[in-house]
Design an enzyme around this catalytic site. Sequence first.
Site, PDB file in Angstrom:
ATOM      1  CE  LYS A 213      -3.834   0.268   0.177  1.00 33.89           C
ATOM      2  NZ  LYS A 213      -4.847   0.347  -0.924  1.00 33.89           N
TER       3      LYS A 213
ATOM      4  CG  HIS B 200     -11.330  -2.976  -3.984  1.00 33.81           C
ATOM      5  ND1 HIS B 200     -12.474  -2.780  -3.199  1.00 33.81           N
ATOM      6  CD2 HIS B 200     -10.393  -2.138  -3.490  1.00 33.81           C
ATOM      7  CE1 HIS B 200     -12.223  -1.860  -2.292  1.00 33.81           C
ATOM      8  NE2 HIS B 200     -10.974  -1.447  -2.436  1.00 33.81           N
TER       9      HIS B 200
END
Length: 375
Positions: free
Chosen positions: A168, A295
């Site tokens: 991330k 996702h």
Amino acid sequence: MKITDVDVWVVNLPLTNPFTSSFETKTGETRTVVRLRTDTGAEGWGETMWGRPVAELTRKLGADMIGTSPFALEAFHRRQHMVPFFHGYLGYAALAGLDVACWDLIGRVTGQSVTDLLGGAVRTEVPITALITRADAPGAEGEELAQGLAEHAARVVAEGGFSAVKLKGTRDVRGDVRILRELRRALPEIELRVDPNAAWSVPDSIRAGIALEELDLEYLEDPCAGIEGMSQVRAKVRIPLCTNMCVVRFEEFAPAVRLGAVDVIHGDVYKWGGIAATKALATHCETFGLGMNLHSGGELGIATAAHLAVAASTPVLSRAIDSMYYLHADDIVAPLRLSGGRLPVPTGPGLGVEVDEEKLAFYAAKNEREGDLTG
């Protein structure tokens, strides 16, 4: 058989460790849970993103289901087709929670798994992605941070058997590039991805993308904002581009294809408004030669089971899907067991998971005390 009751809860569940992205750090997840009941006593369960605003809209939309058949999903979606226009992501999320509950109910009353209702399994296990954030090396900076995250990722892969790792990203472009280089050194054979959540500018995305080409990334996800920006990056960077942010509804699909903005699109039952919509996205992607993945918005067991059913029955979903499921400290269903970096696809009727109503009540009470944690 007609729907007679729609019940909605909002729950807060903790994560095992803090999770940091370019826009937030969270220690827990808020989700909305739905139960449908019929005049025959049958039940179906759904779960969707976020908390009280979604729950309120879910109750309003659920009232439209009273007296209708759970099989009449097309008619329901047609009646509510303007909801996402006016409510955006909240609308899609509310529709999806009810949609998933209908699929679960249909499977339970017919004795079929949702996977079989969607065409049958092309895979019985689904690989998931190991998610790495800067919170996994607390207090570290610079080279120490990069090395610490690489060591952490290597441990996670060794212990969990993951085949893919996703960093991330943050607004610190140089720092993210440094971390990715260390991740590649530590994990030379792993599929490697990065997702800054559109925190980079177009020039920084191009510069970073060129610097990262030697690392053989599986894809670069949403480095910058918008279809126009992504198309500029894709024209100059040889890493495939993935999106979960600039193509999130069907109206955006054609412009993205025309501009050559992306190579892989992330679907999501809860962001696209339901199971059939997500399957339709898969057909679009295959037709235009694009890749597809799923996702993760912090799914608990009910929502994860729905994603597993979609992944199991959809050939194009061959990559390790994103899933935060393994990061949760508890669940409101009997836990799905991660093994070798894969989650088993439930085979029982409906979604194949059973809700623990005592845990549901416990975590709903936490939300009453704490308020929404996410969304």
